[in-house]
Write a protein that holds these residues in place. Structure first.
Motif: not given
Length: 586
Positions: A363-371, A374-376, A392-394
Protein backbone atom coordinates in the motif's frame (compact mmCIF):
# COMPACT_ATOMS: atom_id res chain seq x y z
CA UNK A 1 15.00 -3.69 18.49
CA UNK A 2 16.92 -1.34 20.78
CA UNK A 3 17.12 1.25 18.00
CA UNK A 4 13.38 0.85 17.36
CA UNK A 5 12.58 1.50 21.03
CA UNK A 6 14.74 4.64 20.98
CA UNK A 7 13.38 6.06 17.72
CA UNK A 8 9.66 5.37 18.31
CA UNK A 9 9.09 7.98 21.08
CA UNK A 10 10.97 10.62 19.10
CA UNK A 11 8.86 10.17 15.97
CA UNK A 12 5.55 10.20 17.80
CA UNK A 13 6.62 13.24 19.82
CA UNK A 14 7.41 14.99 16.54
CA UNK A 15 3.98 14.22 15.09
CA UNK A 16 1.98 14.99 18.23
CA UNK A 17 3.80 17.99 19.68
CA UNK A 18 4.65 19.78 16.47
CA UNK A 19 1.06 20.84 15.88
CA UNK A 20 1.02 22.65 19.22
CA UNK A 21 3.30 25.33 17.73
CA UNK A 22 0.65 26.15 15.13
CA UNK A 23 -1.97 27.25 17.66
CA UNK A 24 -2.24 30.87 18.74
CA UNK A 25 -0.99 30.04 22.24
CA UNK A 26 -3.96 29.46 24.54
CA UNK A 27 -6.45 31.67 22.61
CA UNK A 28 -6.58 34.18 25.49
CA UNK A 29 -5.75 37.84 24.93
CA UNK A 30 -5.49 41.10 26.79
CA UNK A 31 -6.48 44.54 25.42
CA UNK A 32 -4.00 45.93 22.84
CA UNK A 33 -2.27 42.55 22.47
CA UNK A 34 -1.15 41.96 18.87
CA UNK A 35 -2.50 39.13 16.74
CA UNK A 36 -1.02 37.91 13.48
CA UNK A 37 -3.11 37.33 10.37
CA UNK A 38 -1.63 34.32 8.61
CA UNK A 39 -1.86 33.99 4.84
CA UNK A 40 -2.39 30.41 3.72
CA UNK A 41 -3.40 29.70 0.14
CA UNK A 42 -5.29 30.89 -2.91
CA UNK A 43 -8.07 28.43 -3.77
CA UNK A 44 -9.86 27.72 -7.06
CA UNK A 45 -13.55 28.57 -6.82
CA UNK A 46 -14.75 25.42 -8.59
CA UNK A 47 -12.24 23.03 -7.04
CA UNK A 48 -11.28 23.88 -3.46
CA UNK A 49 -8.60 21.17 -3.55
CA UNK A 50 -6.68 23.12 -6.19
CA UNK A 51 -4.56 25.46 -4.10
CA UNK A 52 -1.74 27.87 -4.78
CA UNK A 53 0.69 29.60 -2.50
CA UNK A 54 -0.58 33.07 -1.60
CA UNK A 55 2.67 34.75 -2.65
CA UNK A 56 2.62 33.01 -6.02
CA UNK A 57 -0.04 35.61 -6.91
CA UNK A 58 1.13 39.18 -7.54
CA UNK A 59 -0.07 40.59 -4.21
CA UNK A 60 2.22 43.06 -2.53
CA UNK A 61 3.41 42.25 0.97
CA UNK A 62 3.89 44.47 4.01
CA UNK A 63 6.74 42.26 5.24
CA UNK A 64 9.94 41.63 3.30
CA UNK A 65 10.60 38.29 4.96
CA UNK A 66 7.26 36.70 5.92
CA UNK A 67 7.47 34.57 9.01
CA UNK A 68 6.68 30.88 8.45
CA UNK A 69 5.32 29.03 11.52
CA UNK A 70 6.31 25.45 12.09
CA UNK A 71 3.96 23.02 10.35
CA UNK A 72 2.76 19.69 11.65
CA UNK A 73 2.99 16.58 9.50
CA UNK A 74 -0.76 16.75 8.92
CA UNK A 75 -0.57 20.35 7.71
CA UNK A 76 2.22 19.51 5.28
CA UNK A 77 0.18 16.66 3.80
CA UNK A 78 -2.85 18.95 3.45
CA UNK A 79 -0.84 21.62 1.63
CA UNK A 80 -1.02 24.36 4.29
CA UNK A 81 1.69 27.01 3.94
CA UNK A 82 1.24 29.86 6.40
CA UNK A 83 3.05 33.21 6.17
CA UNK A 84 2.79 36.45 8.10
CA UNK A 85 0.52 38.77 6.07
CA UNK A 86 1.83 41.94 7.69
CA UNK A 87 -1.68 42.78 8.92
CA UNK A 88 -1.40 43.48 12.63
CA UNK A 89 -4.54 43.28 14.72
CA UNK A 90 -4.74 44.57 18.26
CA UNK A 91 -7.25 42.97 20.60
CA UNK A 92 -10.30 45.25 21.10
CA UNK A 93 -8.73 48.05 19.03
CA UNK A 94 -10.66 49.29 15.98
CA UNK A 95 -8.58 50.41 13.01
CA UNK A 96 -9.77 52.55 10.09
CA UNK A 97 -8.33 52.51 6.55
CA UNK A 98 -4.94 51.08 7.42
CA UNK A 99 -2.57 50.93 4.45
CA UNK A 100 -1.13 47.46 3.91
CA UNK A 101 1.02 48.07 0.83
CA UNK A 102 1.05 49.50 -2.68
CA UNK A 103 2.26 48.08 -5.98
CA UNK A 104 2.46 48.85 -9.69
CA UNK A 105 0.74 46.24 -11.85
CA UNK A 106 2.55 44.54 -14.71
CA UNK A 107 0.99 42.84 -17.69
CA UNK A 108 1.65 39.44 -16.11
CA UNK A 109 -0.02 40.52 -12.85
CA UNK A 110 -3.04 41.78 -14.79
CA UNK A 111 -3.43 38.42 -16.56
CA UNK A 112 -3.17 36.47 -13.30
CA UNK A 113 -5.73 38.65 -11.51
CA UNK A 114 -8.17 38.55 -14.43
CA UNK A 115 -8.01 34.74 -14.56
CA UNK A 116 -8.42 34.48 -10.77
CA UNK A 117 -11.47 36.75 -10.77
CA UNK A 118 -13.01 34.94 -13.74
CA UNK A 119 -12.83 31.57 -11.94
CA UNK A 120 -13.82 33.03 -8.55
CA UNK A 121 -10.55 32.31 -6.77
CA UNK A 122 -10.56 33.14 -3.08
CA UNK A 123 -7.88 33.41 -0.41
CA UNK A 124 -7.71 31.68 2.96
CA UNK A 125 -6.35 33.45 6.04
CA UNK A 126 -6.08 32.26 9.62
CA UNK A 127 -6.75 34.43 12.67
CA UNK A 128 -6.41 32.81 16.10
CA UNK A 129 -6.72 29.40 14.42
CA UNK A 130 -9.97 30.35 12.67
CA UNK A 131 -10.08 30.07 8.86
CA UNK A 132 -11.22 33.23 7.10
CA UNK A 133 -12.11 33.47 3.41
CA UNK A 134 -12.44 36.30 0.94
CA UNK A 135 -12.86 36.72 -2.80
CA UNK A 136 -10.03 38.26 -4.80
CA UNK A 137 -12.46 40.18 -6.98
CA UNK A 138 -15.77 40.17 -8.82
CA UNK A 139 -17.17 40.56 -12.33
CA UNK A 140 -19.40 43.52 -13.20
CA UNK A 141 -20.75 43.82 -16.74
CA UNK A 142 -18.05 41.37 -17.86
CA UNK A 143 -15.37 43.66 -16.41
CA UNK A 144 -13.11 42.19 -13.72
CA UNK A 145 -12.82 44.27 -10.55
CA UNK A 146 -10.29 43.63 -7.80
CA UNK A 147 -11.10 44.17 -4.12
CA UNK A 148 -8.48 46.50 -2.63
CA UNK A 149 -9.94 46.77 0.87
CA UNK A 150 -10.56 44.16 3.56
CA UNK A 151 -12.98 44.73 6.41
CA UNK A 152 -12.17 42.50 9.39
CA UNK A 153 -15.22 42.04 11.58
CA UNK A 154 -14.36 40.28 14.83
CA UNK A 155 -16.66 39.26 17.66
CA UNK A 156 -15.16 38.35 21.01
CA UNK A 157 -15.68 37.86 24.71
CA UNK A 158 -13.66 39.79 27.29
CA UNK A 159 -10.53 37.77 26.44
CA UNK A 160 -11.27 35.29 23.61
CA UNK A 161 -12.09 35.58 19.91
CA UNK A 162 -15.34 33.94 18.82
CA UNK A 163 -15.72 34.80 15.14
CA UNK A 164 -13.74 36.46 12.36
CA UNK A 165 -15.12 37.56 9.00
CA UNK A 166 -13.57 39.37 6.07
CA UNK A 167 -15.82 41.55 3.92
CA UNK A 168 -13.98 42.47 0.69
CA UNK A 169 -14.69 46.03 -0.39
CA UNK A 170 -13.71 48.86 -2.75
CA UNK A 171 -13.77 46.98 -6.10
CA UNK A 172 -11.63 48.70 -8.71
CA UNK A 173 -10.71 48.26 -12.32
CA UNK A 174 -7.01 47.73 -12.88
CA UNK A 175 -4.64 48.52 -15.72
CA UNK A 176 -1.02 47.95 -16.66
CA UNK A 177 1.31 50.38 -14.88
CA UNK A 178 -1.36 51.55 -12.44
CA UNK A 179 -0.51 51.87 -8.74
CA UNK A 180 -2.93 49.97 -6.51
CA UNK A 181 -3.04 50.45 -2.75
CA UNK A 182 -4.37 47.65 -0.56
CA UNK A 183 -5.97 48.68 2.72
CA UNK A 184 -7.80 47.10 5.63
CA UNK A 185 -10.06 48.04 8.54
CA UNK A 186 -10.75 46.21 11.77
CA UNK A 187 -13.92 46.34 13.87
CA UNK A 188 -14.36 44.57 17.21
CA UNK A 189 -17.62 43.68 18.90
CA UNK A 190 -17.91 42.16 22.35
CA UNK A 191 -20.72 39.64 22.88
CA UNK A 192 -21.64 36.88 25.30
CA UNK A 193 -20.80 33.63 23.55
CA UNK A 194 -19.41 30.15 24.08
CA UNK A 195 -15.79 29.79 22.94
CA UNK A 196 -16.25 26.03 22.50
CA UNK A 197 -18.95 26.66 19.89
CA UNK A 198 -17.01 29.08 17.71
CA UNK A 199 -16.52 26.52 14.91
CA UNK A 200 -20.28 25.97 14.60
CA UNK A 201 -20.54 28.54 11.80
CA UNK A 202 -18.22 26.41 9.64
CA UNK A 203 -20.47 23.34 9.97
CA UNK A 204 -23.06 23.14 7.21
CA UNK A 205 -26.00 21.82 9.24
CA UNK A 206 -28.50 22.46 6.45
CA UNK A 207 -26.49 20.18 4.16
CA UNK A 208 -25.34 17.37 6.46
CA UNK A 209 -28.45 17.17 8.63
CA UNK A 210 -30.93 17.38 5.80
CA UNK A 211 -33.80 14.88 6.00
CA UNK A 212 -32.31 13.11 2.96
CA UNK A 213 -29.36 12.15 5.14
CA UNK A 214 -31.65 10.70 7.78
CA UNK A 215 -33.72 8.83 5.19
CA UNK A 216 -30.54 7.34 3.73
CA UNK A 217 -29.77 5.74 7.09
CA UNK A 218 -33.21 4.13 7.11
CA UNK A 219 -32.82 2.98 3.51
CA UNK A 220 -29.38 1.47 4.23
CA UNK A 221 -30.72 -0.28 7.32
CA UNK A 222 -33.56 -1.85 5.33
CA UNK A 223 -31.17 -3.10 2.65
CA UNK A 224 -28.93 -4.56 5.31
CA UNK A 225 -31.88 -6.32 6.96
CA UNK A 226 -32.82 -7.91 3.64
CA UNK A 227 -29.27 -9.24 3.27
CA UNK A 228 -29.28 -10.48 6.88
CA UNK A 229 -32.61 -12.26 6.49
CA UNK A 230 -31.53 -14.01 3.28
CA UNK A 231 -28.18 -15.03 4.78
CA UNK A 232 -29.87 -16.23 7.97
CA UNK A 233 -32.32 -18.35 5.98
CA UNK A 234 -29.38 -19.99 4.20
CA UNK A 235 -27.52 -20.66 7.42
CA UNK A 236 -30.46 -21.94 9.41
CA UNK A 237 -32.95 -23.45 6.99
CA UNK A 238 -31.28 -24.44 3.73
CA UNK A 239 -28.06 -25.77 5.25
CA UNK A 240 -29.92 -27.65 8.00
CA UNK A 241 -31.97 -29.24 5.25
CA UNK A 242 -28.72 -30.14 3.47
CA UNK A 243 -27.41 -31.79 6.63
CA UNK A 244 -30.56 -33.90 6.86
CA UNK A 245 -30.15 -34.98 3.21
CA UNK A 246 -26.51 -35.85 3.84
CA UNK A 247 -27.48 -37.95 6.82
CA UNK A 248 -30.14 -39.80 4.82
CA UNK A 249 -27.67 -40.28 1.98
CA UNK A 250 -25.01 -41.71 4.32
CA UNK A 251 -27.57 -44.09 5.85
CA UNK A 252 -28.70 -45.13 2.38
CA UNK A 253 -25.12 -45.89 1.30
CA UNK A 254 -24.57 -47.96 4.43
CA UNK A 255 -27.79 -49.96 3.77
CA UNK A 256 -26.79 -50.40 0.13
CA UNK A 257 -23.50 -51.90 1.20
CA UNK A 258 -25.52 -54.39 3.23
CA UNK A 259 -27.79 -55.02 0.26
CA UNK A 260 -30.82 -53.57 2.06
CA UNK A 261 -31.52 -50.39 0.09
CA UNK A 262 -30.70 -47.94 -2.71
CA UNK A 263 -28.60 -44.80 -2.57
CA UNK A 264 -30.10 -41.34 -2.51
CA UNK A 265 -28.90 -38.67 -4.90
CA UNK A 266 -26.86 -35.74 -3.52
CA UNK A 267 -27.37 -33.40 -6.41
CA UNK A 268 -29.43 -30.94 -4.35
CA UNK A 269 -26.58 -30.30 -1.94
CA UNK A 270 -23.42 -30.99 -3.84
CA UNK A 271 -21.22 -28.68 -1.71
CA UNK A 272 -20.35 -31.66 0.51
CA UNK A 273 -18.47 -33.19 -2.42
CA UNK A 274 -15.92 -30.37 -2.18
CA UNK A 275 -14.76 -31.21 1.33
CA UNK A 276 -11.36 -32.36 0.05
CA UNK A 277 -10.92 -29.29 -2.16
CA UNK A 278 -12.53 -26.38 -0.33
CA UNK A 279 -9.66 -25.90 2.16
CA UNK A 280 -6.97 -25.94 -0.47
CA UNK A 281 -4.58 -22.98 -0.20
CA UNK A 282 -5.43 -20.13 -2.59
CA UNK A 283 -3.09 -19.38 -5.45
CA UNK A 284 -0.49 -16.64 -4.91
CA UNK A 285 -0.67 -17.23 -1.17
CA UNK A 286 1.85 -14.50 -0.23
CA UNK A 287 -0.14 -11.84 -2.09
CA UNK A 288 -3.50 -13.08 -0.89
CA UNK A 289 -2.56 -13.24 2.78
CA UNK A 290 -0.96 -9.78 2.49
CA UNK A 291 -4.15 -8.33 1.00
CA UNK A 292 -6.16 -9.84 3.85
CA UNK A 293 -3.82 -8.37 6.46
CA UNK A 294 -3.80 -4.91 4.82
CA UNK A 295 -7.58 -4.91 4.44
CA UNK A 296 -8.15 -5.80 8.08
CA UNK A 297 -5.69 -3.09 9.15
CA UNK A 298 -7.62 -0.53 7.08
CA UNK A 299 -10.90 -1.70 8.64
CA UNK A 300 -9.53 -1.34 12.18
CA UNK A 301 -7.91 2.02 11.36
CA UNK A 302 -11.19 3.31 9.93
CA UNK A 303 -13.34 2.28 12.88
CA UNK A 304 -10.84 3.66 15.42
CA UNK A 305 -10.54 6.94 13.50
CA UNK A 306 -14.33 7.31 13.33
CA UNK A 307 -14.63 6.63 17.08
CA UNK A 308 -11.95 9.24 17.82
CA UNK A 309 -13.89 11.83 15.83
CA UNK A 310 -17.02 11.03 17.81
CA UNK A 311 -15.29 12.31 20.96
CA UNK A 312 -12.81 14.89 19.64
CA UNK A 313 -13.38 17.84 17.31
CA UNK A 314 -10.22 17.42 15.25
CA UNK A 315 -11.42 19.91 12.65
CA UNK A 316 -10.84 22.76 15.11
CA UNK A 317 -7.04 22.54 14.77
CA UNK A 318 -5.20 22.52 11.46
CA UNK A 319 -3.74 19.14 10.52
CA UNK A 320 -4.86 17.38 13.71
CA UNK A 321 -7.24 15.05 11.91
CA UNK A 322 -4.51 13.93 9.51
CA UNK A 323 -2.04 13.48 12.39
CA UNK A 324 -4.57 11.32 14.25
CA UNK A 325 -5.16 9.17 11.17
CA UNK A 326 -1.42 8.66 10.58
CA UNK A 327 -0.78 7.65 14.18
CA UNK A 328 -3.76 5.28 14.16
CA UNK A 329 -2.54 3.71 10.91
CA UNK A 330 0.97 3.26 12.33
CA UNK A 331 -0.26 1.46 15.44
CA UNK A 332 -2.69 -0.75 13.51
CA UNK A 333 0.14 -1.99 11.26
CA UNK A 334 0.45 -4.65 13.96
CA UNK A 335 -2.85 -6.12 12.79
CA UNK A 336 -1.80 -6.32 9.13
CA UNK A 337 1.19 -8.42 10.16
CA UNK A 338 -0.85 -10.42 12.66
CA UNK A 339 -3.62 -11.48 10.29
CA UNK A 340 -1.41 -11.80 7.21
CA UNK A 341 1.12 -13.92 9.10
CA UNK A 342 -1.62 -15.98 10.72
CA UNK A 343 -3.31 -16.90 7.45
CA UNK A 344 0.05 -17.51 5.76
CA UNK A 345 1.00 -19.88 8.58
CA UNK A 346 -2.36 -21.67 8.41
CA UNK A 347 -1.66 -22.55 4.79
CA UNK A 348 1.91 -23.67 5.54
CA UNK A 349 3.60 -20.79 3.77
CA UNK A 350 7.37 -20.87 3.67
CA UNK A 351 8.53 -17.59 2.10
CA UNK A 352 7.99 -15.37 5.16
CA UNK A 353 10.25 -12.55 4.00
CA UNK A 354 8.26 -12.12 0.79
CA UNK A 355 4.99 -12.16 2.74
CA UNK A 356 6.16 -9.49 5.20
CA UNK A 357 7.62 -7.28 2.47
CA UNK A 358 4.38 -7.36 0.45
CA UNK A 359 2.25 -6.75 3.53
CA UNK A 360 4.33 -3.80 4.69
CA UNK A 361 5.19 -2.13 1.39
CA UNK A 362 2.30 -2.86 -0.99
CA UNK A 363 0.00 0.00 0.00
CA UNK A 364 2.74 2.58 0.77
CA UNK A 365 4.39 1.81 -2.58
CA UNK A 366 1.16 2.44 -4.50
CA UNK A 367 0.56 5.61 -2.51
CA UNK A 368 4.11 6.82 -3.12
CA UNK A 369 3.80 6.31 -6.88
CA UNK A 370 0.57 8.33 -6.97
CA UNK A 371 2.05 11.05 -4.73
CA UNK A 372 5.13 11.43 -6.95
CA UNK A 373 2.93 11.62 -10.04
CA UNK A 374 0.66 14.28 -8.52
CA UNK A 375 3.72 16.15 -7.18
CA UNK A 376 5.14 16.29 -10.70
CA UNK A 377 1.89 17.70 -12.10
CA UNK A 378 1.55 20.15 -9.19
CA UNK A 379 5.12 21.35 -9.79
CA UNK A 380 4.31 22.07 -13.44
CA UNK A 381 1.19 24.05 -12.46
CA UNK A 382 2.95 25.71 -9.45
CA UNK A 383 0.30 24.44 -7.07
CA UNK A 384 0.76 23.66 -3.36
CA UNK A 385 -1.13 20.38 -3.84
CA UNK A 386 2.00 18.37 -3.35
CA UNK A 387 3.65 16.50 -0.51
CA UNK A 388 6.96 18.23 0.35
CA UNK A 389 10.09 16.17 -0.21
CA UNK A 390 11.05 16.52 3.44
CA UNK A 391 7.67 15.13 4.48
CA UNK A 392 8.14 12.15 2.13
CA UNK A 393 11.53 11.46 3.75
CA UNK A 394 9.96 11.67 7.21
CA UNK A 395 7.23 9.21 6.17
CA UNK A 396 9.88 6.83 4.82
CA UNK A 397 11.76 7.04 8.13
CA UNK A 398 8.53 6.27 10.00
CA UNK A 399 7.89 3.35 7.67
CA UNK A 400 11.39 1.88 8.12
CA UNK A 401 11.85 2.39 11.85
CA UNK A 402 8.25 2.08 13.09
CA UNK A 403 5.79 0.48 10.68
CA UNK A 404 8.10 -2.30 9.49
CA UNK A 405 9.13 -3.45 13.02
CA UNK A 406 5.54 -3.33 14.25
CA UNK A 407 4.42 -5.34 11.23
CA UNK A 408 7.16 -7.94 11.76
CA UNK A 409 6.22 -8.19 15.43
CA UNK A 410 2.56 -8.71 14.44
CA UNK A 411 3.56 -11.44 11.96
CA UNK A 412 5.53 -13.26 14.67
CA UNK A 413 2.61 -13.09 17.09
CA UNK A 414 0.18 -14.13 14.36
CA UNK A 415 2.29 -17.12 13.44
CA UNK A 416 2.56 -18.38 17.02
CA UNK A 417 -0.91 -17.39 18.29
CA UNK A 418 -2.94 -17.87 15.14
CA UNK A 419 -6.33 -16.19 14.82
CA UNK A 420 -7.20 -18.63 12.03
CA UNK A 421 -7.93 -22.06 13.49
CA UNK A 422 -6.94 -25.30 11.78
CA UNK A 423 -9.33 -26.60 9.15
CA UNK A 424 -12.05 -29.05 10.22
CA UNK A 425 -11.23 -31.25 7.20
CA UNK A 426 -7.77 -32.75 7.41
CA UNK A 427 -7.68 -34.77 4.18
CA UNK A 428 -7.12 -32.09 1.54
CA UNK A 429 -6.79 -33.47 -1.96
CA UNK A 430 -3.47 -32.77 -3.67
CA UNK A 431 -5.07 -33.03 -7.09
CA UNK A 432 -7.08 -29.93 -7.92
CA UNK A 433 -10.51 -30.28 -9.44
CA UNK A 434 -10.63 -29.36 -13.13
CA UNK A 435 -12.15 -25.95 -13.90
CA UNK A 436 -15.40 -25.78 -15.80
CA UNK A 437 -15.07 -23.09 -18.44
CA UNK A 438 -18.81 -22.89 -18.91
CA UNK A 439 -19.13 -21.52 -15.38
CA UNK A 440 -16.51 -18.81 -15.64
CA UNK A 441 -18.97 -16.29 -17.04
CA UNK A 442 -21.39 -17.02 -14.20
CA UNK A 443 -18.60 -16.49 -11.65
CA UNK A 444 -17.74 -13.11 -13.18
CA UNK A 445 -21.40 -12.13 -13.04
CA UNK A 446 -21.58 -13.12 -9.38
CA UNK A 447 -18.42 -11.14 -8.60
CA UNK A 448 -19.74 -7.92 -10.11
CA UNK A 449 -23.26 -8.30 -8.71
CA UNK A 450 -22.16 -8.96 -5.12
CA UNK A 451 -21.08 -5.35 -4.52
CA UNK A 452 -24.40 -3.81 -5.56
CA UNK A 453 -26.20 -4.11 -2.20
CA UNK A 454 -23.25 -2.86 -0.07
CA UNK A 455 -22.78 0.02 -2.48
CA UNK A 456 -26.47 0.90 -2.30
CA UNK A 457 -26.12 1.03 1.50
CA UNK A 458 -23.35 3.65 1.34
CA UNK A 459 -24.42 5.60 -1.76
CA UNK A 460 -25.92 8.66 -0.04
CA UNK A 461 -23.17 8.82 2.58
CA UNK A 462 -20.60 8.56 -0.21
CA UNK A 463 -22.20 11.62 -1.81
CA UNK A 464 -21.87 13.58 1.45
CA UNK A 465 -18.23 12.52 1.88
CA UNK A 466 -17.34 13.54 -1.68
CA UNK A 467 -19.17 16.84 -1.24
CA UNK A 468 -17.27 17.46 1.97
CA UNK A 469 -13.85 16.70 0.50
CA UNK A 470 -14.24 18.42 -2.87
CA UNK A 471 -16.49 21.32 -1.85
CA UNK A 472 -14.63 22.75 1.16
CA UNK A 473 -17.14 21.55 3.73
CA UNK A 474 -16.11 20.22 7.12
CA UNK A 475 -17.33 16.65 7.58
CA UNK A 476 -18.46 16.23 11.18
CA UNK A 477 -21.41 13.80 11.22
CA UNK A 478 -19.31 10.84 12.35
CA UNK A 479 -22.27 9.33 14.19
CA UNK A 480 -23.96 8.78 10.82
CA UNK A 481 -20.69 7.51 9.35
CA UNK A 482 -20.26 5.04 12.22
CA UNK A 483 -23.72 3.58 11.57
CA UNK A 484 -23.12 3.40 7.81
CA UNK A 485 -19.77 1.70 8.43
CA UNK A 486 -21.42 -1.00 10.55
CA UNK A 487 -24.19 -1.43 7.98
CA UNK A 488 -21.55 -1.77 5.25
CA UNK A 489 -19.64 -4.45 7.16
CA UNK A 490 -22.77 -6.46 7.91
CA UNK A 491 -24.14 -6.21 4.36
CA UNK A 492 -20.79 -7.27 2.84
CA UNK A 493 -20.62 -10.25 5.19
CA UNK A 494 -24.16 -11.36 4.35
CA UNK A 495 -23.95 -11.05 0.55
CA UNK A 496 -20.56 -12.78 0.54
CA UNK A 497 -21.98 -15.70 2.54
CA UNK A 498 -24.79 -16.03 0.00
CA UNK A 499 -22.28 -15.87 -2.86
CA UNK A 500 -20.03 -18.56 -1.37
CA UNK A 501 -22.97 -20.88 -0.73
CA UNK A 502 -24.03 -20.54 -4.38
CA UNK A 503 -20.45 -21.21 -5.51
CA UNK A 504 -20.02 -24.30 -3.35
CA UNK A 505 -23.41 -25.63 -4.31
CA UNK A 506 -22.28 -25.43 -7.93
CA UNK A 507 -19.06 -27.32 -7.13
CA UNK A 508 -16.83 -24.23 -7.37
CA UNK A 509 -14.13 -24.62 -4.72
CA UNK A 510 -12.09 -21.51 -5.58
CA UNK A 511 -13.95 -19.36 -3.08
CA UNK A 512 -10.94 -17.50 -1.57
CA UNK A 513 -10.11 -15.05 -4.33
CA UNK A 514 -13.69 -14.99 -5.59
CA UNK A 515 -15.07 -13.91 -2.20
CA UNK A 516 -12.35 -11.26 -1.96
CA UNK A 517 -12.94 -9.78 -5.42
CA UNK A 518 -16.71 -10.04 -5.12
CA UNK A 519 -16.90 -8.03 -1.91
CA UNK A 520 -14.25 -5.57 -3.14
CA UNK A 521 -16.43 -4.87 -6.19
CA UNK A 522 -18.20 -2.40 -3.88
CA UNK A 523 -15.17 -0.14 -4.42
CA UNK A 524 -15.59 -0.47 -8.19
CA UNK A 525 -19.11 0.93 -7.95
CA UNK A 526 -17.82 3.69 -5.67
CA UNK A 527 -15.24 4.60 -8.30
CA UNK A 528 -17.88 4.63 -11.04
CA UNK A 529 -20.01 6.93 -8.90
CA UNK A 530 -17.01 9.22 -8.37
CA UNK A 531 -16.78 9.56 -12.17
CA UNK A 532 -20.44 10.56 -12.27
CA UNK A 533 -19.87 12.96 -9.38
CA UNK A 534 -16.94 14.62 -11.15
CA UNK A 535 -18.79 15.32 -14.39
CA UNK A 536 -22.25 16.15 -13.02
CA UNK A 537 -21.76 17.41 -9.45
CA UNK A 538 -18.62 19.55 -9.73
CA UNK A 539 -17.43 22.38 -11.93
CA UNK A 540 -13.91 21.02 -12.23
CA UNK A 541 -12.15 21.28 -15.54
CA UNK A 542 -8.64 21.26 -16.91
CA UNK A 543 -5.82 18.72 -16.93
CA UNK A 544 -4.57 19.43 -13.41
CA UNK A 545 -7.98 19.10 -11.76
CA UNK A 546 -8.75 15.87 -13.63
CA UNK A 547 -5.40 14.30 -12.73
CA UNK A 548 -5.57 15.41 -9.10
CA UNK A 549 -9.17 14.21 -8.65
CA UNK A 550 -8.84 10.82 -10.29
CA UNK A 551 -5.36 10.04 -8.91
CA UNK A 552 -6.44 10.36 -5.30
CA UNK A 553 -9.89 8.89 -5.98
CA UNK A 554 -8.21 5.82 -7.47
CA UNK A 555 -5.97 5.48 -4.41
CA UNK A 556 -8.89 5.82 -2.00
CA UNK A 557 -10.98 3.28 -3.94
CA UNK A 558 -8.08 0.79 -3.94
CA UNK A 559 -7.81 1.16 -0.17
CA UNK A 560 -11.58 0.83 0.17
CA UNK A 561 -11.54 -2.26 -2.05
CA UNK A 562 -8.89 -3.94 0.12
CA UNK A 563 -11.00 -3.26 3.20
CA UNK A 564 -14.20 -4.62 1.64
CA UNK A 565 -12.36 -7.62 0.22
CA UNK A 566 -10.90 -8.60 3.59
CA UNK A 567 -14.28 -8.26 5.30
CA UNK A 568 -15.91 -10.43 2.63
CA UNK A 569 -13.20 -13.07 2.84
CA UNK A 570 -13.36 -13.27 6.66
CA UNK A 571 -17.11 -13.77 6.58
CA UNK A 572 -16.70 -16.43 3.87
CA UNK A 573 -13.93 -18.13 5.84
CA UNK A 574 -16.04 -18.46 9.01
CA UNK A 575 -19.04 -19.58 6.94
CA UNK A 576 -17.08 -22.33 5.15
CA UNK A 577 -15.54 -23.53 8.40
CA UNK A 578 -18.96 -23.64 10.04
CA UNK A 579 -20.75 -25.68 7.41
CA UNK A 580 -17.94 -28.23 7.02
CA UNK A 581 -17.57 -28.75 10.75
CA UNK A 582 -20.86 -30.64 10.69
CA UNK A 583 -19.67 -33.15 8.08
CA UNK A 584 -17.90 -36.36 8.91
CA UNK A 585 -14.55 -36.55 7.15
CA UNK A 586 -14.69 -39.88 5.35
Amino acid sequence: MKLFIQVLPLIFSFILLQSSFCDEQDHKYTPFQELTVWENTIVHGSNPQEKYEYHSFPFCSATKSPKHPRESLGEALLGNQLYDSGIKLKFEVDQEEMVLCSQKLTQEAISIFKNAIKYEFFYEFFVDGLPVYGLIGTMKNDVPLIFTHKNFQITHTSFQILEVDIVPDNPQEFYVGEDITFTYSVYWEEINGDFNQRFTKYLDNDFFKHKTHLLSIINSTLLMLVAVIVAFSILKRVINKDYIEFKKSDQSEYLQELGLGESISREKASWKELQEDVFRSPKHLEIFSSFIGIGIQISITSILFIIQNLFFSYYETRGTSMNAFIITYIFTSFFSGFFSGGYYSLNHGRNWIKNIVITTSCLPAIGLIIVFFVNFIAFIYKSVNYVPFGTIILLLIIWIFVVLPINIFGAIIGRNFNFFKSYPIRNVSEIERPKRKSRNSHVRLLIFSTGIIPFACILIELHFILSSFWSYRIYYVYGFLFLIFLILIISIACVTVILVYVLLNNEEHRWHWISFFASSSTALYAFLYSIYYFYFRTKMEGVFQIIFYFSYTTLICLIFGLMCGSVGFLSAYFFVRKIYQGIKND
